[in-house]
Design a protein around this motif. Sequence first.
Motif, mmCIF file in Angstrom:
data_model
loop_
_atom_site.group_PDB
_atom_site.id
_atom_site.type_symbol
_atom_site.label_atom_id
_atom_site.label_comp_id
_atom_site.label_asym_id
_atom_site.label_seq_id
_atom_site.Cartn_x
_atom_site.Cartn_y
_atom_site.Cartn_z
ATOM 1 N N MET A 115 11.428 52.410 -14.053
ATOM 2 C CA MET A 115 11.637 53.167 -13.109
ATOM 3 C C MET A 115 12.916 54.397 -12.669
ATOM 4 S SD MET A 115 8.942 53.691 -11.120
ATOM 5 C CE MET A 115 8.033 54.185 -13.077
ATOM 6 N N THR A 123 9.065 52.559 -7.031
ATOM 7 C CA THR A 123 9.125 51.180 -7.542
ATOM 8 C C THR A 123 7.475 51.100 -8.317
ATOM 9 O OG1 THR A 123 9.051 49.819 -6.112
ATOM 10 C CG2 THR A 123 10.519 50.027 -6.185
ATOM 11 N N ALA A 129 3.725 52.992 -12.370
ATOM 12 C CA ALA A 129 4.341 53.122 -12.631
ATOM 13 C C ALA A 129 3.901 55.721 -14.012
ATOM 14 C CB ALA A 129 4.938 52.334 -13.719
#
Length: 468
Positions: free
Chosen positions: A365, A385, A392
């Motif tokens: 991130m 996040t 992700a």
Amino acid sequence: MTIKITINFVLLLVVVGLGSCKKYLDVLPKGSKIPTTLADFEALMRDEYGNHRAPVTQAVLLLNDRWESQGNLNYYPLWKANYYWDESVNRINLNLTDESAYYTAYAAISTFNLILQYAPTATEATEADKNMLIAQAKLARAMHYFILVNYYADTYEASTAASKLAVPLIESAEVDAPHRQVTIQEMYDHIISNVTSAIPDLPVQGATIVHGTKGAAYAFLARVYLQMSDYDKALSYANQALAQNDKLFDYTAYYQQYKTQIEQAGMYPSLPTPRGYDYIENYIMMHGEVIYSKREWYLRVDRASRFETGDAMLASRWKIRTVGADTYYYAITTGRFNEGGITTTEMYLIKAECLARKNDYTGAMDALNAVRVKRIFAADYTALTAASTKEALDHIRRTKENETLFGIVAFGDMRRFNKDPLYATTLTKTENGTTLSLKPGSHMWTMPIPLGAIKNPGNGTIQQNVNQ
């Protein structure tokens, strides 16, 4: 940088007509004078139209990453088939007249083969200068082979790459030199071997942005290894590329600079694109379908909706417009665009994906947000996040798909993710009240090799990689 290079000593036979009786391998430089000095050979490296262009039109149309007029779609039947995801159409037959990606790439490969074959004996040059040009030719040739193997062959999978065919591997500039259609694994091995062997002789700074450098080679290998799902090596090379150049362009500042023109109601300015020769993110430049100064491609409304809220890059490059019955995002930047080259943003996002695959979500991130903070207006920006690999990668994919529009990377990434059920995507859209879709396993994700090449294979054989 001079766009149109005049080469008096050589006339490059660039594209073999798809309906012509000539063999597709007959792309040997000819002319009144044979190149002999290093300057002669180096002029070929500067030929942007012939050697640094990647027209991956059908991939862009299949992704629906640009809006196309009904007039163009009716005029070009292959465009229409891919744009409307028409699996009933035999694209092999249509590809007799509508495709240029294959011939453009092999014309460039022929020129780089000429450099590799004859530059070692060039006159008026030091050994170091000759070795540098040879290394740059290896990198440039490998970049074209990467496009070919990710356009006309199945996507790389370690379990099948050694058994599935790719495209012809040609290492000689001689007319009628023998060639072989290699496997996907063999092509990737050839690409990697050429570029890694070139790195010691590549400069840190090239004569122009189309001349390969160490940073460009590292960045390209990061792209290649990511396509192979080798995340350790992709991460290593992405980091090495970023050590050479880690600059990111600030689109929020660009928007503020041109805010008055952009926001003027009913007006559609022609702003200077930052994504040309001097783009601070460039490692190496490669043009897309065209190289002349033009307005950027238009976006479909549904494609624009996949940008984040507050994306300054979207707001700086396109503006919604309705003309008659058509509504689309009209391009408001003009110039020459690095649609086929490599940028620092791609390296940050490769780094982010590799770290996510290794369960380093914070690092992933951080790399993603380094890009986003230069793209999202401050009022809309929140650092992202992630608590899982999928979360992700979903974040990273959204940004990367928007950052790599109109080039081979967006197409290659979609095909790569489509091989994993966790990330496979069925594309959907509505056209004239009809819902259309393109499934991850569709045969349309591999482009047919042009029929002209199949029928006129030169000194070898070529097998078609799709059924239609």
